[in-house]
Enzyme design. Structure first.
Site, PDB file in Angstrom:
ATOM      1  N   TYR A  33      38.531  46.279  44.366  1.00  0.00           N
ATOM      2  CA  TYR A  33      39.698  46.083  45.223  1.00  0.00           C
ATOM      3  C   TYR A  33      40.375  47.438  45.487  1.00  0.00           C
ATOM      4  CZ  TYR A  33      44.550  44.935  46.222  1.00  0.00           C
ATOM      5  OH  TYR A  33      45.797  44.889  46.772  1.00  0.00           O
ATOM      6  N   ASP A  80      38.254  42.430  36.045  1.00  0.00           N
ATOM      7  CA  ASP A  80      39.065  41.746  37.050  1.00  0.00           C
ATOM      8  C   ASP A  80      38.275  40.498  37.459  1.00  0.00           C
ATOM      9  OD1 ASP A  80      40.265  40.814  39.392  1.00  0.00           O
ATOM     10  OD2 ASP A  80      40.908  42.811  40.012  1.00  0.00           O
ATOM     11  N   ARG A 120      63.231  38.054  30.410  1.00  0.00           N
ATOM     12  CA  ARG A 120      62.285  39.163  30.655  1.00  0.00           C
ATOM     13  C   ARG A 120      61.270  39.226  29.511  1.00  0.00           C
ATOM     14  NH1 ARG A 120      63.421  44.221  29.301  1.00  0.00           N
ATOM     15  NH2 ARG A 120      65.595  44.161  29.963  1.00  0.00           N
ATOM     16  N   LYS A 172      45.551  34.502  44.120  1.00  0.00           N
ATOM     17  CA  LYS A 172      44.340  34.002  44.777  1.00  0.00           C
ATOM     18  C   LYS A 172      43.989  32.587  44.286  1.00  0.00           C
ATOM     19  CE  LYS A 172      44.428  38.357  46.057  1.00  0.00           C
ATOM     20  NZ  LYS A 172      45.269  38.773  47.157  1.00  0.00           N
TER      21      LYS A 172
HETATM   22  C1  LIG Z   1      40.102  41.560  43.094  1.00  0.00           C
HETATM   23  C2  LIG Z   1      41.569  41.778  43.232  1.00  0.00           C
HETATM   24  N1  LIG Z   1      42.277  42.230  42.174  1.00  0.00           N
HETATM   25  C3  LIG Z   1      43.591  42.473  42.255  1.00  0.00           C
HETATM   26  C4  LIG Z   1      44.296  42.264  43.430  1.00  0.00           C
HETATM   27  C5  LIG Z   1      45.763  42.568  43.503  1.00  0.00           C
HETATM   28  O1  LIG Z   1      46.498  41.384  43.489  1.00  0.00           O
HETATM   29  P1  LIG Z   1      47.978  41.207  44.063  1.00  0.00           P
HETATM   30  O2  LIG Z   1      47.902  41.341  45.550  1.00  0.00           O
HETATM   31  O3  LIG Z   1      48.375  39.861  43.578  1.00  0.00           O
HETATM   32  O4  LIG Z   1      48.815  42.296  43.469  1.00  0.00           O
HETATM   33  C6  LIG Z   1      43.614  41.783  44.556  1.00  0.00           C
HETATM   34  C7  LIG Z   1      44.320  41.557  45.830  1.00  0.00           C
HETATM   35  O5  LIG Z   1      43.724  41.307  46.851  1.00  0.00           O
HETATM   36  C8  LIG Z   1      42.211  41.539  44.447  1.00  0.00           C
HETATM   37  O6  LIG Z   1      41.490  41.091  45.495  1.00  0.00           O
END
Ligand SMILES: Cc1ncc(COP(=O)(O)O)c(C=O)c1O
Length: 378
Positions: free
Chosen positions: A97, A169, A45, A194
């Site tokens: 998001y 992000d 962990r 992604k």
């Molecule tokens: C721009 C962006 N940030 C964060 C996330 C969250 O990621 P996760 O689904 O891996 O938790 C997403 C998910 O679609 C996203 O498109």
């Protein structure tokens, strides 16, 4: 070493077995030589060799000193937000998001951490939104799903003067096309689900930074809260990084063709792709990105039934949540879970309308991609 070479070799240094890739250390605990040992790995962990390999490689690709891998993108977001304390405020782009909205609205508020939303992309509007309580500016660029572009350097300069941390992000661009730390950001977060994983077979997230103080705090949170990336997911994410450059080049090449095709299609009202000179953020994108990525959104002409017909007619594109994998995906953000937590009015305010379609362009032969879009658009 250049990007592609680092992607293949960083974190995967040949070990004593001669293994040329990092093996999966499916291990929870490590034998220690005695009391007070300072050995690097003790309990997974806190730290695991496969996770560390991935963290090291990703950090290198973002031009960062430190990387930390999490169980999901939202777990990585929570880790960055754990820097905040009761009474603090976040200034964020309203174009982001939907899951990030959920965290800010449904979780952070319970700790009396408030959020101010900026609807425009103008750096001055971010400056105006800042108050004495602001401790963090949250950016996402290009934004999900309508691909707005924010000026990372301009907003980071404003933040720096006030000692406010900037988080970006970077999921949509990936480190191949954009490295926010070099533009003044303090922290980068990723959904490694992604482009980094790249094959739609893991859920993961990551935080990278150059700031030792921030790293120590987030590393503490990672181990204490425990939403770590598993050894297997870390292995797949590291394997994904090795081909990031070739994949991103092909995603972009195909996305450009799709954007140009949509721009000239009679059933399309508006094509949203930062690579197009008609895109409002094109000049800033050109300045801060080395490419425009593989996401293309568009608005269809006609009513709801046209959108439904388009989606049901697709043969190659899968109608699915998520993005960034090698296969082409189509989604309708208005109707799907990504932005379902927003009211109708709020969705309208950030351009998430019923006619909006978001495409994650895969790396298939672009002729097959275009043929599928052409027949589905009718
Ligand atoms: C721009 C962006 N940030 C964060 C996330 C969250 O990621 P996760 O689904 O891996 O938790 C997403 C998910 O679609 C996203 O498109």
């Amino acid at each position: 070493m250049r990007f592609a070479t680092r992607a293949i070799h960083k974190g995967s240094e040949v070990d004593s077995t001669g293994s040329v890739v990092s093996p999966i250390y499916a291990v929870s605990t490590f034998k220690q030589p005695g009391i007070g040992s300072d050995q690097r790995f003790k309990y997974s962990r806190a730290s695991n060799p496969t996770r560390s390999s991935f963290e090291e490689c990703l950090a290198s690709l973002e031009g960062a000193k430190y990387g930390l891998a999490f169980a999901s993108g939202v777990a990585a977001e929570m880790a960055a937000l754990s820097l905040l304390k009761t009474g603090d405020e976040v200034v964020t782009t309203a174009h982001m998001y939907g899951g990030t909205y959920k965290i800010l609205r449904k979780i952070m508020v319970n700790y009396n951490i408030s959020t101010k939303y900026v609807y425009s992309t103008d750096a001055d509007d971010f400056e105006r939104a800042i108050t004495k309580k602001t401790k963090l500016i949250w950016l996402e660029t290009p934004t999900n799903p309508i691909l707005k572009i924010l000026d990372i350097r301009a907003i980071s300069d404003i933040a720096k003067k006030r000692k406010i941390q900037v988080v970006v992000d970077n999921t949509f661009a990936s480190p191949y096309f954009q490295q926010p730390l070099s533009l003044g950001a303090d922290i980068v977060v990723h959904s490694t689900t992604k482009y980094i994983g790249g094959h739609s077979d893991i859920i993961g997230g990551a935080v990278v930074t150059n700031n030792n103080n921030l790293y120590k705090k987030i590393k503490f949170y990672q181990s204490a809260a425990g939403a770590i990336a598993s050894p297997f997911d870390s292995f797949l994410a590291l394997r994904g990084l090795k081909t990031l450059e070739v994949r991103m080049k092909k995603h972009e090449e195909n996305a450009f063709e799709v954007a140009k095709f949509l721009q000239n299609n009679k059933n399309v009202n508006e094509t949203l792709y930062p690579g197009l000179t008609s895109h409002t953020g094109h000049e800033i994108a050109k300045k801060q990105m080395s490419g425009f990525g593989g996401m293309v959104s568009f608005r269809m002409k006609g009513n709801e039934s046209k959108v439904k017909k388009f989606i049901s007619s697709l043969k190659l594109f899968a109608f699915a949540e998520s993005l960034g994998g090698i296969e082409s995906l189509a989604s309708t953000p208005y109707y799907m879970i990504t932005h379902a937590s927003l009211s109708e009015q709020e969705r309208a305010k950030i351009g998430i309308t019923r006619d909006l379609i978001r495409l994650s362009i895969g790396i298939e032969d672009s002729r097959d991609i275009l043929e599928d879009l052409e027949q589905a658009l009718g």
